[in-house]
Design an enzyme around this catalytic site. Sequence first.
Site, short mmCIF file in Angstrom:
data_model
loop_
_atom_site.label_atom_id
_atom_site.label_comp_id
_atom_site.label_asym_id
_atom_site.label_seq_id
_atom_site.Cartn_x
_atom_site.Cartn_y
_atom_site.Cartn_z
N GLY A 67 1.33 -0.98 -0.37
CA GLY A 67 -0.15 -0.20 0.37
C GLY A 67 0.66 1.36 -0.03
N GLU A 71 1.37 1.78 -3.49
CA GLU A 71 0.50 2.24 -4.04
C GLU A 71 -0.06 3.91 -3.94
OE1 GLU A 71 -1.46 -1.66 -2.26
OE2 GLU A 71 -2.29 -1.72 -4.83
N GLU A 108 2.15 -8.60 -1.81
CA GLU A 108 1.22 -8.82 -1.39
C GLU A 108 1.30 -10.07 -1.71
OE1 GLU A 108 1.27 -6.10 -3.40
OE2 GLU A 108 0.39 -4.34 -1.90
#
Length: 263
Positions: free
Chosen positions: A112, A115, A135
Site C-alpha cells: 500500500g 500504491e 502482497e
Amino acid sequence: APAAYENILTSTPKPGVGLITLNRPKALNALSSPLFKELNDALSKYENDEEIGAIIITGSEKAFAAGADIKEMAPLTFSSAYKSNFIAPWSYLSSNVRKPVIAAVSGYALGGGCELALMCDILYCTATATFGQPEIKLGTIPGAGGSQRLTRAVGKSKAMELILTGKNFSGKQAGEWGVAAQVIEGGKDELLAAAVDTASVIAGYSRVAVLGAKEVVNKSQDLGVREGVEFERRVFHAIFGSRDQKIGMTAFAEKKKPEWSNE
Ligand code: HXC
C-alpha cells in the site's frame, strides 16, 4: 494551529506548499485506517485552503510507508471488508484532491505504500528507495490500485513479474522505468528540498490553470487519445474564461511578471 494528529505531521515549508509527513515510526508508517483518516483530513484541509497550491506527502528516511497495516488486515473476513468498504477511503486522494500532490519517497514504499506513492501526481525518490508489491508473499494481492497504476507505469510484463514474484525494485529503477519523475541524489533532506522546490514552482502558477492541467493529464489515464484530446480542447477553451489567462498572456506581451488573480 495545525490539528493534533497522532499518525501524521503537517507543515508549510514554503508559501503555497502543504507538507504531510507520515509519522508512525514504530510501524514504519504502516497505513492503518486511523492514519488514513488523518491523511484524508489533512488533504481536505489543504484542498480547501486558498493559500495552498501544491501538496507533498513524505515519510521518514527509513520508510515512506511499509504497506497497509498487516496486523489490522490479518483478522478481516470478506463480509467485514465488504461491509466496511475497507480501503475505500484511500480513493479520496485520487478521486477528490484536485490540487497537485507530490510523493517524496525515501526508504520503503511497499504494498500500500507503493500504491500510495503511485496515486500521487508526481513521484520523487532517492536512488536507494525500496519499492515493491509484496502482497503475494502474504497470500493476497495489491488492493489500492497497484495492479492498475504500476502496470500503466511500467508495462504489463514488468508489472506481472513484480506483482507475481513480490520482488522489490530500487529508486534508481523507478527512475529508469518512468515510475519516478526524478531520482534525487542524496538522502531524505535533499529529496524533500527538491519536492518543496517543485511544489513551490507549481504553487506560483495560476490555481485555475494548474487545476485544469492536472485534470486533463489525468484524463489520459481513462480515455482513448481521441476523446482525451477532445476533452483537453474543451478545458482549454474554458480557460479563456479565466482572468488568469488574460493576466498571463498580457504580462508576456508587456514583458512583465504575471500577478495571478487565481480567478
Ligand atoms: C504492520 C508493520 C508493517 C506493516 C512493518 N511493520 N511493516 N506493521 N503493517 N505493513 C512493523 C513491524 O511489525 C515491526 O513492528 C516494525 O514495523 C518494524 O518492522 P521490522 O520488520 O522490525 O523492520 P525491518 O526488519 O527493518 O524490516 C523492514 C521491512 C519489514 C522489510 C519493511 O517491516 C516488512 O517486510 N514489512 C512488511 C512489508 C509488506 O509486506 N508490506 C505490504 C503489506 S500488504 P514490531 O511491533 O515487531 O516492532 C499491503 C496490502 C495493500 O500493503 C493492499 C491494500 C492497500
